[in-house]
Design a protein around this motif. Structure first.
Motif, PDB file in Angstrom:
ATOM      1  N   PHE A 115       0.842  -1.184   0.000  1.00  0.00           N
ATOM      2  CA  PHE A 115       0.000   0.000   0.000  1.00  0.00           C
ATOM      3  C   PHE A 115       0.883   1.241   0.000  1.00  0.00           C
ATOM      4  CE2 PHE A 115      -3.072  -3.024   1.783  1.00  0.00           C
ATOM      5  CZ  PHE A 115      -4.192  -2.729   1.015  1.00  0.00           C
ATOM      6  N   ALA A 116       0.469   2.239  -0.764  1.00  0.00           N
ATOM      7  CA  ALA A 116       1.131   3.537  -0.713  1.00  0.00           C
ATOM      8  C   ALA A 116       0.609   4.280   0.514  1.00  0.00           C
ATOM      9  CB  ALA A 116       0.870   4.313  -1.994  1.00  0.00           C
ATOM     10  N   SER A 117       0.962   5.541   0.654  1.00  0.00           N
ATOM     11  CA  SER A 117       0.524   6.298   1.826  1.00  0.00           C
ATOM     12  C   SER A 117      -0.995   6.378   1.904  1.00  0.00           C
ATOM     13  CB  SER A 117       1.136   7.701   1.815  1.00  0.00           C
ATOM     14  OG  SER A 117       0.860   8.348   0.580  1.00  0.00           O
ATOM     15  N   ASP A 118      -1.655   6.330   0.746  1.00  0.00           N
ATOM     16  CA  ASP A 118      -3.107   6.253   0.669  1.00  0.00           C
ATOM     17  C   ASP A 118      -3.483   4.780   0.491  1.00  0.00           C
ATOM     18  OD1 ASP A 118      -5.774   6.188  -0.070  1.00  0.00           O
ATOM     19  OD2 ASP A 118      -5.640   7.911  -1.399  1.00  0.00           O
ATOM     20  N   LEU A 140      -0.372   2.412  -8.538  1.00  0.00           N
ATOM     21  CA  LEU A 140      -1.699   2.067  -9.027  1.00  0.00           C
ATOM     22  C   LEU A 140      -2.800   2.616  -8.129  1.00  0.00           C
ATOM     23  CD1 LEU A 140      -3.523   0.196 -10.886  1.00  0.00           C
ATOM     24  CD2 LEU A 140      -3.161  -1.572  -9.157  1.00  0.00           C
ATOM     25  N   SER A 141      -3.828   3.210  -8.748  1.00  0.00           N
ATOM     26  CA  SER A 141      -5.042   3.565  -8.030  1.00  0.00           C
ATOM     27  C   SER A 141      -5.932   2.335  -7.972  1.00  0.00           C
ATOM     28  CB  SER A 141      -5.781   4.704  -8.731  1.00  0.00           C
ATOM     29  OG  SER A 141      -7.088   4.837  -8.196  1.00  0.00           O
ATOM     30  N   LEU A 142      -6.298   1.915  -6.757  1.00  0.00           N
ATOM     31  CA  LEU A 142      -7.159   0.745  -6.591  1.00  0.00           C
ATOM     32  C   LEU A 142      -8.633   1.095  -6.750  1.00  0.00           C
ATOM     33  CD1 LEU A 142      -5.282  -0.780  -3.542  1.00  0.00           C
ATOM     34  CD2 LEU A 142      -5.264  -1.656  -5.894  1.00  0.00           C
ATOM     35  N   ASP A 177       5.627   9.643   5.400  1.00  0.00           N
ATOM     36  CA  ASP A 177       5.298  10.542   4.290  1.00  0.00           C
ATOM     37  C   ASP A 177       5.190   9.766   2.990  1.00  0.00           C
ATOM     38  OD1 ASP A 177       7.974  10.003   3.676  1.00  0.00           O
ATOM     39  OD2 ASP A 177       8.676  11.822   4.683  1.00  0.00           O
ATOM     40  N   ASP A 178       5.434  10.432   1.868  1.00  0.00           N
ATOM     41  CA  ASP A 178       5.232   9.827   0.555  1.00  0.00           C
ATOM     42  C   ASP A 178       6.485   9.174  -0.019  1.00  0.00           C
ATOM     43  OD1 ASP A 178       2.561  10.486   0.443  1.00  0.00           O
ATOM     44  OD2 ASP A 178       2.890  12.382  -0.585  1.00  0.00           O
ATOM     45  N   MET A 179       7.489   8.927   0.785  1.00  0.00           N
ATOM     46  CA  MET A 179       8.707   8.307   0.276  1.00  0.00           C
ATOM     47  C   MET A 179       8.622   6.783   0.345  1.00  0.00           C
ATOM     48  SD  MET A 179      11.929  10.707   1.337  1.00  0.00           S
ATOM     49  CE  MET A 179      11.585  10.799   3.078  1.00  0.00           C
ATOM     50  N   PHE A 180       9.364   6.132  -0.543  1.00  0.00           N
ATOM     51  CA  PHE A 180       9.501   4.683  -0.456  1.00  0.00           C
ATOM     52  C   PHE A 180      10.886   4.266  -0.951  1.00  0.00           C
ATOM     53  CE2 PHE A 180       7.921   5.139  -4.804  1.00  0.00           C
ATOM     54  CZ  PHE A 180       8.545   4.121  -5.522  1.00  0.00           C
ATOM     55  N   LEU A 181      11.317   3.106  -0.487  1.00  0.00           N
ATOM     56  CA  LEU A 181      12.599   2.519  -0.859  1.00  0.00           C
ATOM     57  C   LEU A 181      12.361   1.346  -1.796  1.00  0.00           C
ATOM     58  CD1 LEU A 181      14.211   2.277   2.693  1.00  0.00           C
ATOM     59  CD2 LEU A 181      15.150   3.672   0.833  1.00  0.00           C
TER      60      LEU A 181
END
Length: 325
Positions: free
Chosen positions: A76-79, A97-99, A124-128
């Protein structure tokens, strides 16, 4: 769903029972994860599909096909209504992707070999992302450009801490380095190792405990390493479970960090006591099916295990309550 309000004891864990085995796919599950609220779970499978589940009902709420590019390491992203996933075909792009409408929001290009892990910041909106191209990349969901890059000598693993202020990198299957996100380009502020490790045992994933005190190292063997996140000392090696096929095992902490849950090729689910390192509980999976993924909800007394079949687990008290409705 039962919220986690107290430390999970062995007595409490014995109430965890198989609740459902959705038949949405017969393909092997290659990744699954819960949303930060625990309300939703998403998984990806080797037949290029993703399935979203409402954990209040245990029912599939959406499905998405990615037949052209494949899918793995879905998170999951932040949303919670958006997800990130790696690609297993054509290229090595990470897709956002928007689910809600099954449309891609953004593409993150840069890895030139297979992505082997994605970890989303809890802050926040960061990812590795890590990949077989021997790099760690840091991204911001708002832009397709990589905002940080580390070139290494072997395929790494990486994860954020529970507060999203730093990240850990596992290198060469025996070294852990900690980086402050505000100054990661200046190098690690702490380095542990080389840690003792058997020849041929590969580190395949890592995660912080919810309390932030420990780092769990998952491997392609029947060993999990629990490392003190402050001293770098190996606190425990969990090795009573089995991994006959030597595939990457994905284990998880219970929400209050007291136990580690992992599947096994003997068809049992093992719970290790974090403090003592001993097996606190073993419970059989349905039909004693082996599973290589075991994930506990971050907020509720709910879990998911998977291999070729997904199993959702909840408290037997919850099942009785539902049956009486």
């Amino acid at each position: 769903m039962m919220p986690i309000e107290v430390e999970l004891t062995v007595e409490t864990l014995t109430k965890l029972v198989p609740a459902k085995q959705p038949s949405d796919s017969m393909a092997k599950v290659n990744s699954l994860s819960f949303s930060s609220s625990g309300e939703n779970m998403i998984m990806s499978t080797d037949d290029d599909s993703m399935f979203l589940y409402d954990m209040n009902s245990g029912m599939r709420s959406r499905s998405v096909n990615s037949k052209k590019y494949g899918c793995s390491h879905v998170k999951f992203a932040s949303d919670a209504m958006c997800a990130l996933h790696g690609s297993t075909k054509v290229d090595n792009t990470i897709r956002y992707l928007s689910l809600i409408d099954n449309k891609y929001i953004r593409y993150f290009q840069g890895h030139d070999k297979l992505v082997t892990g994605i970890n989303v910041s809890p802050l926040d909106d960061m990812f590795l992302s890590v990949a077989e191209d021997k790099t760690i990349r840091l991204w911001d969901l708002k832009t397709h450009n990589c905002i940080g890059l580390m070139n290494l000598s072997a395929t790494p693993i990486a994860t954020f801490d529970p507060e999203g202020l730093l990240f850990a990198a596992g290198l060469d299957n025996n070294i852990i380095k900690l980086y402050d996100l505000r100054s990661f380009d200046k190098g690690p502020f702490s380095s542990f190792g080389p840690l003792e490790n058997e020849h041929g045992v590969e580190w395949t994933a890592m995660r912080f405990s919810p309390c932030g005190k420990y780092i769990l190292i998952c491997t392609n063997s029947a060993q999990l390493f629990l490392v003190d996140a402050f001293s770098g000392v190996i606190k425990n090696v969990f090795q009573e479970h089995q991994n006959c096929l030597r595939i990457p095992m994905m284990a998880s902490f219970t929400p209050e960090s007291s136990h580690v849950m992992v599947g096994s090729s003997d068809g049992m689910i093992y719970f290790y006591d974090v403090e003592s390192g001993s097996v606190a509980l073993k419970i059989p999976a349905p039909n004693n099916q082996p599973c290589h993924i075991a994930e506990f909800s971050p907020q509720h007394f709910v879990a998911a295990t998977a291999d070729s079949k997904l199993t959702l687990w909840c408290a037997n008290d919850d099942l009785k309550a539902r049956a009486q409705r």
